[in-house]
Design a protein around this motif. Sequence first.
Motif, PDB file in Angstrom:
ATOM      1  N   LYS A  56       0.834  -1.135   0.075  1.00 48.54           N
ATOM      2  CA  LYS A  56      -0.044   0.082  -0.010  1.00 48.54           C
ATOM      3  C   LYS A  56       1.148   1.303  -0.132  1.00 48.54           C
ATOM      4  CE  LYS A  56      -4.151  -0.075   1.695  1.00 48.54           C
ATOM      5  NZ  LYS A  56      -5.043  -0.654   2.731  1.00 48.54           N
ATOM      6  N   GLY A  57       0.770   2.054  -0.809  1.00 48.70           N
ATOM      7  CA  GLY A  57       1.516   3.232  -1.212  1.00 48.70           C
ATOM      8  C   GLY A  57       0.990   4.502  -0.457  1.00 48.70           C
ATOM      9  N   LEU A  58      -0.449   4.651  -1.032  1.00 49.10           N
ATOM     10  CA  LEU A  58      -1.312   5.830  -0.620  1.00 49.10           C
ATOM     11  C   LEU A  58      -2.549   5.184  -0.124  1.00 49.10           C
ATOM     12  CD1 LEU A  58      -0.324   8.481  -2.821  1.00 49.10           C
ATOM     13  CD2 LEU A  58       0.479   8.237  -0.449  1.00 49.10           C
ATOM     14  N   ASP A  59      -3.496   5.771   0.628  1.00 52.17           N
ATOM     15  CA  ASP A  59      -4.471   5.197   1.220  1.00 52.17           C
ATOM     16  C   ASP A  59      -5.546   6.372   1.457  1.00 52.17           C
ATOM     17  OD1 ASP A  59      -6.446   3.487   2.235  1.00 52.17           O
ATOM     18  OD2 ASP A  59      -5.520   3.136   3.962  1.00 52.17           O
ATOM     19  N   ASP A  60      -6.466   6.450   0.686  1.00 54.02           N
ATOM     20  CA  ASP A  60      -7.371   7.570   0.704  1.00 54.02           C
ATOM     21  C   ASP A  60      -6.876   9.008   1.319  1.00 54.02           C
ATOM     22  OD1 ASP A  60      -9.989   7.781   0.248  1.00 54.02           O
ATOM     23  OD2 ASP A  60     -10.610   7.121   1.973  1.00 54.02           O
ATOM     24  N   LEU A  61      -5.873   9.335   0.594  1.00 57.95           N
ATOM     25  CA  LEU A  61      -5.389  10.732   1.368  1.00 57.95           C
ATOM     26  C   LEU A  61      -6.059  11.948   0.485  1.00 57.95           C
ATOM     27  CD1 LEU A  61      -2.837  12.133   2.622  1.00 57.95           C
ATOM     28  CD2 LEU A  61      -1.502  11.427   0.513  1.00 57.95           C
ATOM     29  N   LEU A 118       3.599  10.087  -2.843  1.00 58.20           N
ATOM     30  CA  LEU A 118       2.844  11.038  -2.807  1.00 58.20           C
ATOM     31  C   LEU A 118       3.355  12.054  -3.814  1.00 58.20           C
ATOM     32  CD1 LEU A 118       0.443  13.294  -2.075  1.00 58.20           C
ATOM     33  CD2 LEU A 118       1.944  13.870  -0.299  1.00 58.20           C
ATOM     34  N   PHE A 119       4.601  12.047  -3.754  1.00 53.66           N
ATOM     35  CA  PHE A 119       5.362  13.191  -4.485  1.00 53.66           C
ATOM     36  C   PHE A 119       5.360  12.894  -6.059  1.00 53.66           C
ATOM     37  CE2 PHE A 119       8.161  15.293  -1.047  1.00 53.66           C
ATOM     38  CZ  PHE A 119       6.876  15.819  -0.511  1.00 53.66           C
ATOM     39  N   LEU A 120       5.423  11.558  -6.312  1.00 50.98           N
ATOM     40  CA  LEU A 120       5.505  10.978  -7.663  1.00 50.98           C
ATOM     41  C   LEU A 120       4.159  11.045  -8.430  1.00 50.98           C
ATOM     42  CD1 LEU A 120       7.779   7.836  -7.574  1.00 50.98           C
ATOM     43  CD2 LEU A 120       8.404  10.252  -8.444  1.00 50.98           C
ATOM     44  N   HIS A 121       2.939  11.531  -7.525  1.00 52.33           N
ATOM     45  CA  HIS A 121       1.810  11.775  -8.053  1.00 52.33           C
ATOM     46  C   HIS A 121       1.545  13.144  -8.299  1.00 52.33           C
ATOM     47  CE1 HIS A 121       0.711   7.891  -6.389  1.00 52.33           C
ATOM     48  NE2 HIS A 121      -0.476   7.875  -7.110  1.00 52.33           N
TER      49      HIS A 121
END
Lengths: 276, 258
Positions: A20-25, A48-51
């Motif tokens: 899990k990288g990000l979860d409902d952020l 997050l930064f790569l998003h």
Amino acid sequence: MTEAILATKDISFNYPDGTKGLDDLSLTIPQGEKVVILGPNGAGKSTLFLHFNGILEPEQGSVFFEGQRISYDKQTLTNLRKKVGLIFQDPDEQLFSASVYQELSFGPLNLGLSKAKVKQRVIEAMKVTGISELEEKPTHLLSYGQKKRVAIAAVLAMKPKVIIFDEPTAWLDPQGAEEIISFLEELTANGITIVMATHDVDLAYKWADYVYIMNQGTKIASGIPSDVFQNKSLLEKVSLVQPLVLELYQQLQEQGVVKPNQYPKTKQELLKLIKN
Amino acid sequence: MLIVDQYAYSNQLSSVHPVEKMIFSLTTLLIALISNSIIVSVVVIFVMSGLLVLKAKIPKLVFLKLLLVPLSFIIMGLIPIIISVTTSKHDFIVQMSYWGLTLGISSANLITAVELLFRTTASVCCLYFLALTTPMIEINSMLRKLKIPAVFIEFMNLVYRLLFILLDTAHQIKVAQLSRGGYSSIKNTFTSLAYLGSNLLVKAYYRAKKLSLALKARGYKGKIEVLERDHHLSKRNLSIIAVTEIVLVIFSILVEVV
Ligand SMILES: Nc1ncnc2c1ncn2[C@@H]1O[C@H](COP(=O)(O)OP(=O)(O)OP(=O)(O)O)[C@@H](O)[C@H]1O
Ligand SMILES: [Mg+2]
């Protein structure tokens, strides 16, 4: 708060191996502010930064730039990456060129600038990061701190509107770190928005306008530094400590040495409060 | 390649004994190669992709994309088989004539090509089954137990590791370039590719060198040994594999005879 330049809404992302990288952020980055993102190792900061500049695409939720939802077509991404500059955590992942000069010219050339303009930008970026004498060196032969500076310069040369900094001061010598931070002040004075991930709570406390704390891919706290850093139990939960200046101030305040609600940011400010 | 490696570690069949997976994939491969029937190939393709997607839980799209890589080469290789060029008359199904030369497709050639396409796809599926469910280290240690000469295994290892570094480096460079506006127009796609091409080897070389330094620093003497995960042979799985293979063999014989 001013208008948001970057925002995420309920984004989730899993790596191919199921991690899990990000979860409902959900979070917003206000235009022109200095935002720090804190969180233990593996919290999802780099993910997050790569998003933020569209390298990764969320599986759920959306990312917004200047109020527009990012669609992942080539045109939008090109435009986004011109305006959102990402400095990678590991400079070895970011640098690829035969010389520092070539490395720095890559981004500005992609902006479609003239050769003369590119040259000017490269020279300027080398100057502010203190790497002018490394100009002809191949990037893979530099020391780690030097690589970090080159990585920073490579993004600065593109003059983006938002700079995303993944641990800028890690690996830099104290003076280098100091220089970079004061240079960041200059950037914000010129209206550039800066988002930074760091483990340095003292830096976060003194530098940031706004702080997010992440854990396990999601946001667990946010607010202005003097609020967020008062919550000791929260900080402990994500293996962070209180900033030294704030901790001292609180103890001095309990002993009645200084007045409440003044929240000094630096050692000097604290000393001044003690004197008065 | 990188993605294959990630799945090899994280798929839902990773806890199954590597010997079972290897026996299954290699016997099926053998049957697919020997059998002349399209039906057998189709069955193998279905069994293998079914297992990969439903049991190992490899996402459908990922598997399809991976399959497309070798398939595109195979299809290109089939073109000369399908199209014949002659000066004399033939009974082609489709044909075009220019200046006395006839380009045409005969039904016999078409059938051969289709058979070949299915057979190679089936074989690729078998190999992907092994590659996507079993990490390289485990394949290695099995080969060692099978008494395959060490030189051969170390060589395979070396190629694998170098390929890994090379591909990973290429991927890193591409992401770094994309994030600074590379590949956004035709012109800078060429410059980006040129940078990638000219720096890939240098960068990968330094990475490999650092890796070997790091290994030496931890006492590496030419052979990487790590603790393996504990696996148990399952009688149930082995029987299922045996039955499947026997059914496949009988099936291909039947198809041949009928
Ligand atoms: N390429 C990848 N493949 C699989 N999992 C990954 C990958 N990159 C990161 N992860 C996982 O995703 C989670 C978030 O990682 P991320 O790098 O975003 O953390 P971080 O907050 O930046 O940590 P750090 O402070 O150590 O830099 C971690 O559990 C990590 O193991
Ligand atoms: Mg990180």
